[in-house]
Design a protein around this motif. Structure first.
Motif, PDB file in Angstrom:
ATOM      1  N   HIS A 282      40.611  38.713  50.131  1.00  0.00           N
ATOM      2  CA  HIS A 282      40.207  40.091  49.867  1.00  0.00           C
ATOM      3  C   HIS A 282      39.865  40.217  48.386  1.00  0.00           C
ATOM      4  N   ALA A 283      39.095  41.240  48.075  1.00  0.00           N
ATOM      5  CA  ALA A 283      38.706  41.474  46.685  1.00  0.00           C
ATOM      6  C   ALA A 283      39.832  42.188  45.945  1.00  0.00           C
ATOM      7  N   PRO A 284      40.122  41.802  44.700  1.00  0.00           N
ATOM      8  CA  PRO A 284      41.109  42.550  43.914  1.00  0.00           C
ATOM      9  C   PRO A 284      40.626  43.976  43.668  1.00  0.00           C
ATOM     10  N   TYR A 285      41.555  44.850  43.348  1.00  0.00           N
ATOM     11  CA  TYR A 285      41.226  46.273  43.250  1.00  0.00           C
ATOM     12  C   TYR A 285      40.148  46.562  42.214  1.00  0.00           C
ATOM     13  N   ASP A 286      40.015  45.715  41.186  1.00  0.00           N
ATOM     14  CA  ASP A 286      39.048  45.978  40.125  1.00  0.00           C
ATOM     15  C   ASP A 286      37.839  45.051  40.189  1.00  0.00           C
ATOM     16  N   TYR A 287      37.623  44.392  41.335  1.00  0.00           N
ATOM     17  CA  TYR A 287      36.611  43.340  41.386  1.00  0.00           C
ATOM     18  C   TYR A 287      35.209  43.849  41.050  1.00  0.00           C
ATOM     19  N   TYR A 288      34.840  44.995  41.589  1.00  0.00           N
ATOM     20  CA  TYR A 288      33.491  45.505  41.352  1.00  0.00           C
ATOM     21  C   TYR A 288      33.464  46.500  40.192  1.00  0.00           C
ATOM     22  N   THR A 289      34.286  46.242  39.182  1.00  0.00           N
ATOM     23  CA  THR A 289      34.280  47.073  37.979  1.00  0.00           C
ATOM     24  C   THR A 289      33.978  46.197  36.771  1.00  0.00           C
ATOM     25  N   LYS A 290      33.680  46.862  35.656  1.00  0.00           N
ATOM     26  CA  LYS A 290      33.396  46.128  34.420  1.00  0.00           C
ATOM     27  C   LYS A 290      34.644  45.446  33.880  1.00  0.00           C
ATOM     28  N   GLU A 291      35.820  45.911  34.286  1.00  0.00           N
ATOM     29  CA  GLU A 291      37.057  45.363  33.759  1.00  0.00           C
ATOM     30  C   GLU A 291      37.386  43.985  34.337  1.00  0.00           C
ATOM     31  N   TYR A 292      36.793  43.661  35.483  1.00  0.00           N
ATOM     32  CA  TYR A 292      37.122  42.385  36.118  1.00  0.00           C
ATOM     33  C   TYR A 292      36.607  41.232  35.266  1.00  0.00           C
ATOM     34  N   GLU A 293      37.453  40.240  35.052  1.00  0.00           N
ATOM     35  CA  GLU A 293      37.090  39.082  34.241  1.00  0.00           C
ATOM     36  C   GLU A 293      37.154  37.831  35.106  1.00  0.00           C
ATOM     37  N   LYS A 294      36.018  37.184  35.258  1.00  0.00           N
ATOM     38  CA  LYS A 294      35.974  35.973  36.079  1.00  0.00           C
ATOM     39  C   LYS A 294      36.412  34.772  35.254  1.00  0.00           C
ATOM     40  N   GLY A 295      36.602  33.642  35.934  1.00  0.00           N
ATOM     41  CA  GLY A 295      36.877  32.406  35.230  1.00  0.00           C
ATOM     42  C   GLY A 295      37.998  31.605  35.852  1.00  0.00           C
ATOM     43  N   LEU A 296      37.978  30.311  35.588  1.00  0.00           N
ATOM     44  CA  LEU A 296      39.019  29.391  36.036  1.00  0.00           C
ATOM     45  C   LEU A 296      39.878  28.976  34.853  1.00  0.00           C
ATOM     46  N   GLN A 297      41.135  28.673  35.132  1.00  0.00           N
ATOM     47  CA  GLN A 297      41.982  28.112  34.092  1.00  0.00           C
ATOM     48  C   GLN A 297      41.472  26.708  33.754  1.00  0.00           C
TER      49      GLN A 297
END
Length: 620
Positions: A282-297
């Protein structure tokens, strides 16, 4: 002593934690061990990048002490520690982001696991503790501080003594009740089980004083390491079970729903790396917002150098979580240099291929699971197509799904093309607000009657995606509501052309009566419906809606065509009115146009005029 109060919102959340908003209480230990490991990570990294720090990895550990007499659990680490300010900032403000949403979800009594997701992992300890005491000394500092809280009444911070750097957390357990036995967390086997269940992969030793029977049946206590310390991503995939993957995922990425797919790979070649990737369910609550930060460790030889390396993922796969560990990237590389690093680019390209391949396999091998994934992230894949003007078509075209007129189930473009009728050279689609609305469109009915499959585009982004794709395997896309799309033979086209030429003056008169349309014409594509609307040019009705909702200040208009069924009695009626009562034909034209708008799911621009015209007609 500095006595402070939690902020109002934080206090409400803490109340929930104290009253066990989350039923799986054992996770408190996982959260505290994870925090301790992160603190050691920071200091270990500092020791590798700062020559003045003389520490070795073997120096680090996490210690857990149980005291049944005092009813306490003590978790100690020799990580980087916290200053007074950091204690205040890190422990004094609960859930800095998302806390209002946390409360909203709790108020709705939704059964989801949200502790870590909202930054309140430390406070899960209040589910079993009536008081928490944290003593911390920052590395390089001469001062230590104590943070104490018994929950909602606030917390205090004061200076204290501590010989070495690091953090010590003491949990004073709640009293047992008729329904709650908190003493279970004082049993060494119970605590060992929790550690092995959730934290076995932690790469620093987690030590406990373990009591065993010796050969003389006497109790002997010795300090032992409870966890294996082998990072899960460095183990063979065949040696890791689903529960271990799920526990690692929930612990590290604060999502307590099982991931929909796990990708565990070891790659050797011009660039070698281990990767452990998770595709969420499922998508996190902020996925489709500007606050969401993508990336892998990003790890280099087991050392975390970046928590979210965005360059490892394309935007359209930004939902993927996980890590990459490689020896081919320098430990001291700067963020700016990392973006230019050739090894990183090779790894990113390899990961993209593995993610795409896994999703394609899911389509054929586990369709239900893929459709669940597409419900959550299909929109992101569509953005990936149209947001980059078709540059990502090859990567994404086979992952897209659209609803079909056949059973109203989703199909891929590949499946659509494989099922096309002999001689069919276009992929037909229709757009609308819902499946049912599209299914009732007059323009769709004729295609269904002739057994042509029609894709139903319900998302606002769908038609833009189709236009960015342009074609699939050489098959162009065609909107069934477009004036240029038809199923007529050449003879039928010629016959219809003559009908419209003979009625040229009539149709021109009607066109002049309706300001909103570009043209009016007779059609033979309607079965029982008297009228329908079609469009000319690139902008359809649905695209007009979407474009006009954008904050650009510009207004877009589709070129509308009113089509009249030449085989419907209404055709004879308007011919009669043109000869005998042109004033009435003006009113008829407006009514027919607004009827067609309603059928299309469009709003009526002047409902008062329409109702007056209908009432006037009915009264005669």
């Amino acid at each position: 002593m500095k006595k402070k109060q939690f902020k109002t919102e934080s206090k409400k959340i803490l109340d929930m934690m104290i009253n066990s908003v989350y039923s799986n209480r054992e996770i408190f230990l996982r959260e505290l061990i994870s925090n301790a490991s992160d603190a050691i990570d920071k200091l270990y990294y500092k020791s590798l990048t700062d020559n003045s720090v003389k520490l070795d990895k073997d120096d680090f550990k996490i210690k857990i002490d149980l005291n049944k007499d005092n009813r306490t659990i003590v978790i100690t680490d020799n990580g980087i520690g916290m200053t007074e300010e950091e204690l205040d900032n890190n422990l004094g403000i609960i859930a800095k982001s998302g806390s209002s949403l946390f409360k909203e979800i709790n108020d709705k009594h939704e059964d989801i696991n949200i502790i870590g997701q909202f930054g309140v992992g430390f406070y899960s300890a209040f589910m079993i503790a009536k008081e928490i005491k944290v003593i911390s000394k920052a590395f390089g500092s001469n001062e230590a501080f104590s943070w104490v809280s018994n929950g909602a009444d606030g917390y205090s911070i004061e200076k204290t003594d501590k010989e070495s750097f690091g953090t010590e957390i003491t949990l004073y357990l709640k009293d047992n009740t008729d329904t709650d036995n908190y003493d279970e967390f004082l049993e060494q086997n119970r605590i060992m089980g929790i550690i092995r269940k959730y934290s076995d992969y932690i790469k620093y030793p987690i030590n406990m004083d373990i009591t065993k029977k010796d050969d003389d049946d006497k109790d002997v206590t010795s300090e032992e390491t409870v966890n294996s310390m082998i990072p899960i991503w460095k183990r063979n995939a065949s040696d890791v079970n689903d529960e271990e993957y799920n526990n690692y995922y929930s612990d590290k990425f604060f999502d307590y729903e099982t991931p929909i797919k796990v990708l565990h790979n070891k790659v050797e070649g011009q660039v070698s790396y281990n990767s452990l990737l998770f595709i969420p369910s499922h998508a996190p609550y902020d996925y489709y917002t500007k606050e969401y930060e993508k990336g892998l460790q990003l790890y280099t030889n087991g050392v975390l150098i970046m928590d979210k390396c965005s360059d490892l993922l394309p935007d359209y796969f930004s939902f993927v979580k996980g890590l990459v560990d490689t020896e081919d990237i320098s430990l001291n590389i700067s963020r700016e240099m990392l973006q230019q690093d050739r090894s990183l680019k090779v790894i990113a390209k390899s990961l993209e291929g593995k993610i795409k391949s896994a999703l394609e396999n899911m389509i054929t091998e586990d369709r239900d699971k893929y459709e669940k994934f597409f419900d959550a992230f299909g929109m992101q894949l569509k953005y990936g197509v149209y947001g980059f003007y078709g540059m990502n078509n090859e990567a994404l075209k086979d992952l897209l799904m659209f609803y079909s007129s056949k059973d109203k189930k989703r199909v891929t473009l590949k499946e659509y093309v494989e099922n096309m009728k002999d001689g069919q050279d276009k992929i037909y689609y229709a757009s609308g607000e819902s499946l049912d609305r599209i299914d009732m469109l007059p323009s769709v009915e004729r295609f269904k009657d002739k057994d042509y499959e029609v894709l139903y585009l319900c998302d606002y982004v769908d038609e833009f995606t189709i236009q960015a794709l342009m074609d699939y395997e050489g098959k162009k896309f065609a909107n069934v509501s477009s004036e240029s799309t038809d199923l007529d033979t050449e003879e039928e086209k010629e016959e219809l052309k003559k009908v419209n030429e003979n009625a040229k003056d009539l149709l021109s008169f009607m066109n002049d009566s309706i300001d909103e349309v570009k043209s009016v014409r007779f059609t033979n594509k309607l079965k029982n419906h008297p009228v329908c609307l079609s469009t000319e040019g690139a902008i359809s009705f649905e695209m007009e809606k979407v474009l006009n909702q954008m904050p650009t200040g510009e207004t877009y208009k589709a070129d509308i065509v009113l089509e009249i069924n030449e085989n419907h009695p209404i055709a004879d009626k308007i011919r009669d009115l043109y000869e005998n009562d042109k004033d009435a034909l003006i009113n008829y034209s407006k009514i027919l146009y607004n009827q067609a708008r309603l059928i299309e799911g469009l709003s009526v621009e002047n409902p008062t005029e329409l109702t007056n015209l209908i009432c006037d007609m009915l009264s005669k």
